[in-house]
Design a protein around this motif. Structure first.
Motif, PDB file in Angstrom:
ATOM      1  N   MET A   1       0.769  -1.343   0.124  1.00  0.00           N
ATOM      2  CA  MET A   1       0.077  -0.159   0.055  1.00  0.00           C
ATOM      3  C   MET A   1       0.942   1.279   0.056  1.00  0.00           C
ATOM      4  SD  MET A   1      -2.999   0.876   2.686  1.00  0.00           S
ATOM      5  CE  MET A   1      -2.088   0.979   3.956  1.00  0.00           C
ATOM      6  N   LYS A   2       0.427   2.221  -0.919  1.00  0.00           N
ATOM      7  CA  LYS A   2       1.305   3.360  -1.293  1.00  0.00           C
ATOM      8  C   LYS A   2       0.715   4.539  -0.616  1.00  0.00           C
ATOM      9  CE  LYS A   2       3.821   6.253  -4.394  1.00  0.00           C
ATOM     10  NZ  LYS A   2       4.035   6.553  -5.688  1.00  0.00           N
ATOM     11  N   ILE A   3       1.168   5.323   0.121  1.00  0.00           N
ATOM     12  CA  ILE A   3       0.410   6.496   0.743  1.00  0.00           C
ATOM     13  C   ILE A   3       1.330   7.758   0.708  1.00  0.00           C
ATOM     14  CG2 ILE A   3      -0.418   7.171   3.006  1.00  0.00           C
ATOM     15  CD1 ILE A   3      -0.063   4.246   4.055  1.00  0.00           C
ATOM     16  N   SER A   4       0.463   8.785   0.228  1.00  0.00           N
ATOM     17  CA  SER A   4       0.968   9.836   0.113  1.00  0.00           C
ATOM     18  C   SER A   4       0.125  10.960   1.061  1.00  0.00           C
ATOM     19  CB  SER A   4       1.326  10.405  -1.164  1.00  0.00           C
ATOM     20  OG  SER A   4      -0.122  10.543  -1.927  1.00  0.00           O
ATOM     21  N   VAL A   5       0.707  11.890   1.443  1.00  0.00           N
ATOM     22  CA  VAL A   5       0.127  12.737   2.406  1.00  0.00           C
ATOM     23  C   VAL A   5       0.208  14.364   1.967  1.00  0.00           C
ATOM     24  CG1 VAL A   5      -0.143  13.782   4.798  1.00  0.00           C
ATOM     25  CG2 VAL A   5       0.328  11.475   4.289  1.00  0.00           C
TER      26      VAL A   5
ATOM     27  N   THR B   1      -2.706   4.087  -2.768  1.00  0.00           N
ATOM     28  CA  THR B   1      -2.837   3.275  -3.583  1.00  0.00           C
ATOM     29  C   THR B   1      -2.523   1.762  -3.032  1.00  0.00           C
ATOM     30  OG1 THR B   1      -1.770   4.999  -5.277  1.00  0.00           O
ATOM     31  CG2 THR B   1      -1.775   2.546  -5.936  1.00  0.00           C
ATOM     32  N   VAL B   2      -3.471   0.869  -3.466  1.00  0.00           N
ATOM     33  CA  VAL B   2      -3.759  -0.558  -2.891  1.00  0.00           C
ATOM     34  C   VAL B   2      -3.183  -1.378  -4.061  1.00  0.00           C
ATOM     35  CG1 VAL B   2      -5.309  -1.990  -1.817  1.00  0.00           C
ATOM     36  CG2 VAL B   2      -5.484   0.400  -1.706  1.00  0.00           C
ATOM     37  N   GLU B   3      -2.352  -2.138  -3.563  1.00  0.00           N
ATOM     38  CA  GLU B   3      -1.930  -3.380  -4.311  1.00  0.00           C
ATOM     39  C   GLU B   3      -2.878  -4.389  -4.455  1.00  0.00           C
ATOM     40  OE1 GLU B   3       1.135  -3.485  -5.997  1.00  0.00           O
ATOM     41  OE2 GLU B   3       1.558  -1.574  -5.189  1.00  0.00           O
TER      42      GLU B   3
ATOM     43  N   TYR C   1      -7.837   2.972   5.115  1.00  0.00           N
ATOM     44  CA  TYR C   1      -7.653   4.610   5.771  1.00  0.00           C
ATOM     45  C   TYR C   1      -7.161   4.360   7.079  1.00  0.00           C
ATOM     46  CZ  TYR C   1      -9.557   8.966   7.899  1.00  0.00           C
ATOM     47  OH  TYR C   1      -9.635   9.964   8.460  1.00  0.00           O
ATOM     48  N   SER C   2      -7.807   3.736   7.965  1.00  0.00           N
ATOM     49  CA  SER C   2      -7.340   3.464   9.427  1.00  0.00           C
ATOM     50  C   SER C   2      -5.889   3.200   9.350  1.00  0.00           C
ATOM     51  CB  SER C   2      -8.231   2.704  10.083  1.00  0.00           C
ATOM     52  OG  SER C   2      -9.493   3.296  10.211  1.00  0.00           O
ATOM     53  N   LYS C   3      -5.498   2.219   8.672  1.00  0.00           N
ATOM     54  CA  LYS C   3      -4.084   1.741   8.683  1.00  0.00           C
ATOM     55  C   LYS C   3      -3.028   2.878   8.165  1.00  0.00           C
ATOM     56  CE  LYS C   3      -5.154  -3.027   7.787  1.00  0.00           C
ATOM     57  NZ  LYS C   3      -5.005  -4.381   6.962  1.00  0.00           N
ATOM     58  N   ALA C   4      -3.569   3.643   7.122  1.00  0.00           N
ATOM     59  CA  ALA C   4      -2.816   4.795   6.663  1.00  0.00           C
ATOM     60  C   ALA C   4      -2.626   5.815   7.707  1.00  0.00           C
ATOM     61  CB  ALA C   4      -3.467   5.364   5.428  1.00  0.00           C
TER      62      ALA C   4
ATOM     63  N   LEU D   1      -6.437  -0.040  -6.951  1.00  0.00           N
ATOM     64  CA  LEU D   1      -7.512   0.639  -6.142  1.00  0.00           C
ATOM     65  C   LEU D   1      -7.100   1.697  -5.645  1.00  0.00           C
ATOM     66  CD1 LEU D   1     -10.384   1.286  -4.649  1.00  0.00           C
ATOM     67  CD2 LEU D   1      -9.327  -0.170  -2.744  1.00  0.00           C
ATOM     68  N   LYS D   2      -7.330   2.970  -6.017  1.00  0.00           N
ATOM     69  CA  LYS D   2      -6.762   4.225  -5.256  1.00  0.00           C
ATOM     70  C   LYS D   2      -7.837   5.136  -5.143  1.00  0.00           C
ATOM     71  CE  LYS D   2      -3.991   8.018  -6.996  1.00  0.00           C
ATOM     72  NZ  LYS D   2      -3.397   8.712  -8.408  1.00  0.00           N
ATOM     73  N   PHE D   3      -7.754   5.647  -3.883  1.00  0.00           N
ATOM     74  CA  PHE D   3      -8.389   6.636  -3.185  1.00  0.00           C
ATOM     75  C   PHE D   3      -7.935   7.651  -2.242  1.00  0.00           C
ATOM     76  CE2 PHE D   3      -7.989   3.395   0.282  1.00  0.00           C
ATOM     77  CZ  PHE D   3      -7.863   4.280   1.230  1.00  0.00           C
TER      78      PHE D   3
END
Length: 461
Positions: free
Chosen positions: A1-5, A18-20, A76-79, A108-110
């Motif tokens: 899982m890729k996370i940008s803030v 972005t979810v693998e 979202y909670s994990k992010a 999946l991207k949200f």
């Protein structure tokens, strides 16, 4: 899982996730199973329909929709946890990319936009010293309590004179609007000077004797004509004055367990001293929180503040939309202080690595249930159903963090160390309880209470 803030404001962030495929697949499998449980397909038992057949019958889109509905909040909670973002409101989701088939390599991207706790650094509390006032009991404090007790044993005696402040008048009153009677009451007992009825009532009654009446203009404060101007006719039926007992040993023995007035006064002084110590503890708490915030610029989330101000205004005026500028300013100041205090206490609890136990959650929720006269089990179930469990557990954490922080600080009054242990409790008691994850703790308490509450009911039948 890729996370940008991306920080949109000091109190608002936008997370793009972005979810693998391998992370989304378990949610897709679970969605297929859930749909299979709900449908009837000839030749298959309910709940045993093959996943491939479910997908053929309902399409991948339906499966993906159900999977994403569960996956997005959890991911979202994990992010949030991974990026150490502390949300203060509900997120706004925007699902951007979704795989269209089982073989589609689209990830999946949200995004989730949420108001957050801003970044700030609390001071070190080790070695912190805070000066507070020394508790003081004045003679007038004792006299005031003694007078209140004396009034409880007073009697009303009819007097043949005009009514004055402090007297009790038995009155009949009628309210008219444009000559039409809109309300009337008879035999109402009213204490002059108490200001507990209509504006202008005290002024109208003062100086009237039994049998006399008068008329004045007032604003109705209840009923169908609330807020409207009316002509109020009031008649005095009788006037009574309060007769108080003499302050002597006889009064002391009648009003208390003591034989003499001196003993009663000594007991009252002791109670005043305990109250003074309680006020000192409150002062220490406020001074500690203020010390933590000293020199810090802590912005508050705008959306959270607006919602809290709206709730605050509901308690200040019947129609929040018609609130005055003074009321809005007062609500805004109160909410800002509350929010900053909450954020600082949350940060303190994290800094001190505060853990929440089952006993903590039970005691907190049970005490609130008791205040409202509710069954603890029913109250906890309602809290869970309304999604307020997290807020309750967070409040427990704040309280524990505050107590732990205050125990680590030296409070002084006139240069002498103040012992607040009666109010702060014992740190060892906190450590004895088994620490668990907050939500799990509260849920376990609820389950435990449910079993205890239901068993007797079944036996009774």
């Amino acid at each position: 899982m890729k996370i940008s803030v991306r920080n949109l404001e000091p109190t608002k962030a936008k997370l793009t996730v972005t979810v693998e495929p391998e992370e989304l697949n378990p949610y897709l499998d679970e969605a297929r199973k859930e749909i299979a449980k709900q449908v009837n397909i000839p030749g298959f038992r309910k709940g045993h329909v093959p996943a491939k057949l479910v997908e053929q019958r309902f399409g991948f889109g339906a499966i993906a929709g159900e999977a994403i509905e569960k996956a997005v909040p959890e991911l979202y909670s994990k992010a949030l946890e991974e990026k150490k973002i502390r949300p203060m409101g509900q997120p706004e989701y925007d699902v951007q990319d979704v795989p269209q088939s089982a073989n589609d390599e689209t990830k999946l991207k949200f995004s989730a936009t949420v108001e957050r706790r801003p970044e700030f650094e609390l001071p070190e509390i080790d070695g912190m010293e805070i000066a507070i006032s020394k508790p003081e009991v004045k003679d007038e404090d004792v006299d005031k309590r003694l007078e209140t007790l004396r009034q409880r044993f007073g009697t009303l005696v009819g007097v043949d004179r005009p009514a004055a402040k402090g007297d009790f008048a038995n009155i009949d009153l009628t309210a008219e609007i444009n000559g039409e009677v809109v309300d009337s009451q008879e035999g109402v007992s009213y204490e002059l000077g108490s200001a507990t009825m209509l504006d202008g009532m005290d002024e109208a009654l003062e100086g009237l004797s039994a049998g006399e009446e008068t008329t004045f203009e007032g604003t109705l404060e209840a009923g169908d004509h609330e807020g409207e101007k009316a002509t109020i006719k009031v008649k005095v039926n009788s006037v009574k004055a309060e007769e108080l007992p003499e302050l002597d040993d006889d009064f002391a023995s009648e009003a208390s367990e003591f034989d003499t007035l001196d003993e009663l006064k000594a007991d009252i002084r002791k109670a005043c001293a305990q109250d003074a110590e309680g006020r000192q503890a409150t002062e220490a708490r406020d001074a500690f929180i203020a010390k933590l915030q000293e020199g810090l610029e802590i912005p508050v989330p705008k959306g959270v503040k607006a919602a809290m101000v709206e709730e605050q205004l509901k308690g200040m005026t019947p129609d929040p939309e018609k609130a005055t500028k003074e009321q809005k300013d007062q609500a805004g100041e109160t909410v800002e202080k509350d929010l900053r205090d909450q954020m600082v206490l949350d940060a303190l609890a994290e800094k001190l690595d505060v853990k929440v136990s089952q006993a903590d959650v039970f005691n907190f929720l049970a005490s609130i249930a008791q205040q409202y006269g509710m069954d603890p089990n029913a109250f906890i179930q309602a809290i869970m159903k309304n999604g307020q469990l997290g807020s309750a557990v967070q409040e427990v954490g704040r309280s524990k963090g505050l107590l732990a922080g205050m125990r680590a600080v030296k409070f002084t009054a006139d240069g002498e160390v103040v012992d607040l242990s009666n109010f702060l409790g014992d740190a060892a008691e906190d450590e004895e309880a088994e620490s668990v994850e907050a939500a799990s703790a509260a849920a376990a308490v609820a389950d435990e209470l449910s079993g205890k509450e239901e068993a007797p009911a079944e036996n009774a039948e």
